[in-house]
Each structure stands twice: as C-alpha cells, then as structure tokens.
Enzyme design. Structure first.
Site, PDB file in Angstrom:
ATOM      1  N   SER A   1       0.831  -1.196   0.000  1.00  0.00           N
ATOM      2  CA  SER A   1       0.000   0.000   0.000  1.00  0.00           C
ATOM      3  C   SER A   1       0.873   1.257   0.000  1.00  0.00           C
ATOM      4  O   SER A   1       1.744   1.404  -0.853  1.00  0.00           O
ATOM      5  CB  SER A   1      -0.963  -0.040   1.184  1.00  0.00           C
ATOM      6  OG  SER A   1      -1.984   0.929   1.033  1.00  0.00           O
TER       7      SER A   1
ATOM      8  N   ASP B   1      -5.466  -3.571  -3.202  1.00  0.00           N
ATOM      9  CA  ASP B   1      -4.593  -3.308  -2.050  1.00  0.00           C
ATOM     10  C   ASP B   1      -4.033  -4.580  -1.405  1.00  0.00           C
ATOM     11  O   ASP B   1      -4.784  -5.456  -0.980  1.00  0.00           O
ATOM     12  CB  ASP B   1      -5.411  -2.530  -1.014  1.00  0.00           C
ATOM     13  CG  ASP B   1      -4.574  -1.907   0.073  1.00  0.00           C
ATOM     14  OD1 ASP B   1      -3.426  -2.344   0.285  1.00  0.00           O
ATOM     15  OD2 ASP B   1      -5.074  -0.982   0.721  1.00  0.00           O
TER      16      ASP B   1
END
Length: 315
Positions: free
Chosen positions: A38, A183
C-alpha cells in the site's frame, strides 16, 4: 538478503513512515532490500528508484540519508491535499457506472497514477543494488502476489498495492481484464512474513497504526469516511497479526541464536527485529488533509523513530 526494511500500509499516514525512514537511515541501517504494501509500496518504490538513480550517476555511491530526506520533501511538495492523490467522482458518474456494472471506485486515482509515472523509472528500479518487492492482492484468485521490478508492468503492481477497495478502482495489470488486483493490505499489511521467508536475518518494520483503534466520533453517514473506517479496522487486525507472528516466532526459537532442531520452525533461527509504530493514533482526515498535516506526520515519525532506535534491535 540479510537486512530488509519492511514498510507497512497506511494510506496518507505513510507520511509518518517517511519520517521514521529518515531516522532509520541516520542510525546507520542499510537494507539489502525494501518490501512494501500500500503506502509502503509507494515509499519503497521511491527509495529504490532514487538508489538506482544514484547508483548510475555516482559510480555506485548511494547516500541513504539524502534519499530519505528527498522522500520527506517529496511528500511535503507533491502530496499536499487529497486532490494530489485522487479526485471524487460525481454522483452522476457513480450512478451510471452502477447501472452499467462498470464500477471504477468512489475516487478517480488518475493523479496518483500520474504521480507514480512522473516519479518512478523501472530502469532505475532494475539497476538499483537494493532489492524491492511490493504486495498486491489478486482479487480473482484471492492470493497475494509479491512483485519485483523484473515483473512486466511492474508499476501496475505498485498502483494496485495502494488501491483501497471500494474507494479506488481495481487495477488490471497490463490492461488485461482477467488480471485484476487491489490493495495488498487485504492479505498482508506488513510484509514481514514474506521478508522472513526470503531469508532476512535483520528486519526493521515501520507500521503506521497503533495496536488499538482510536475511539471517538466520526461521520459514519459519510460513505468515504465509513469505507475508510472499515478499512482501518481490518488493517489494524491484519497488521497486529503480521507483527505478532514475527515476534512470536522469534520468542519460540533458541535464545543462543542457533537453529531450531525440530518442529514447525526446524532449521530457523532468531532474527534481529525492530518494529516501529506510532505511540499514539495518528489523527488525519484523508478527505481534508493539508500540507500542515503531512509535515506534522513526518515530524512525529522522525521523533518516534529516533526514540525507538535508541533502544536497539531485539534478537
């Protein structure tokens, strides 16, 4: 790869991470590789890109401290408001995408993609003597993929690693519809287990969340705020599990540094491990932050890192 810097996810709280990174490099820690998920994947890619650029331009010399300062300056100058990363989609566009079954997220992440393309060169990443891995989740197969710069369309994986579900659009690697990623924090918020599996002997892991979720009121009637809160809760649980795994594994191994002779951990030995995370919850509104918030988070990270590193690494 004996020394690995692990950078966990954290959205805009990644600014805190940059301050810690500066203190880590000032302490003399020099990683052989950097693993990120991320926001951590963005920070990791910036660092390794700069290492590669220096390696090419300075006859192999790398100034780690200057690179950390450049990363802090990058956040201060290029990530000053939410619009620097993503734009809110209009109600009409969202309704139309729902009718067409072509939902592309509540936010348009074109600014983030432009920022990534403007900042990162795959050539620099490949030439860097410091390794890089970023984690993104394959939402079709369900597993996490750790991509390195040799992967085709590597920047797509970096983009996907930061794509918060619902808020941001799914990333199709190379534009292929059957290669859909989001993600990496859905599976590993801190890629510390991957670093251990890859043979790390020393790890510094920088997380952006405290162990416990901050209480208090928040506008749960606001869809963006609600999605962010839900992700915060999930991220916190995954992060604690990631970090607890590393610490528990270390505690189960022989104190004298020798290899375990039996059981699940047979052949493993303790690693030097330092986990740095905020002492207090980081207060920042992802919908309304300013450059003052970014500078504040960087400063908190720097001071937190210096304090934590004064106590050394566990073994």
């Amino acid at each position: 790869m004996s020394k690995i810097l692990v950078l966990a996810g954290g959205s805009v709280k990644g600014a805190f991470q940059t301050g810690v990174i500066k203190s880590v490099f000032e302490s003399g820690f020099r990683p052989d590789a950097i693993y990120g998920v991320s926001a951590g994947s963005m920070n990791a890619s910036f660092l390794v890109n700069d290492f590669g650029k220096q390696f090419l331009e300075n006859d192999g010399f790398i100034d780690f401290i200057q690179t950390a300062q450049d990363l802090c300056d990058f956040w201060k100058s290029r990530i000053q408001t939410p619009d620097c990363l993503a734009l809110r989609r209009g109600t009409y566009d969202l309704g139309l995408s729902a009718l067409r079954r072509n939902f592309q997220g509540l936010l348009d992440t074109t600014p983030l993609r432009d920022l990534l393309n403007d900042t990162i060169s795959v050539r620099n990443l490949k030439i860097s003597p410091i390794g890089l891995k970023v984690g993104a989740v394959d939402i079709i197969q369900g597993g996490i993929v750790y991509a390195d710069p040799t992967y085709e369309h590597f920047l797509d994986y970096v983009m996907a690693s930061s794509a918060i579900p619902i808020l941001m659009p799914t990333v199709n690697i190379g534009g292929q519809p059957d290669s859909a990623f989001l993600d990496g924090g859905m599976r590993d918020v801190a890629p510390i287990k991957q670093a251990i599996e890859d043979g790390a002997e020393e790890i510094i892991c920088i997380a952006c969340h405290t162990r416990d979720i901050d209480g208090g009121n928040f506008p749960y009637g606001n869809l963006l705020a609600l999605v962010d809160r839900i992700m915060d809760i999930s991220v916190n649980e995954c992060l604690n599990a990631d970090l607890d795994y590393a610490e528990f594994m270390n505690a189960c191994l022989p104190e004298d540094g020798s290899e375990a002779q039996e059981g699940y951990l047979k052949g493993r030995k303790r690693i030097k491990l330092k986990i740095i995370r905020p002492h207090q919850p980081l207060q920042v509104d992802i919908q309304n932050f300013t450059h003052y918030d970014i500078e504040r988070l960087i400063n908190i990270g720097y001071e937190t890192g210096k304090l934590e590193l004064a106590s050394g690494l566990k073994k």
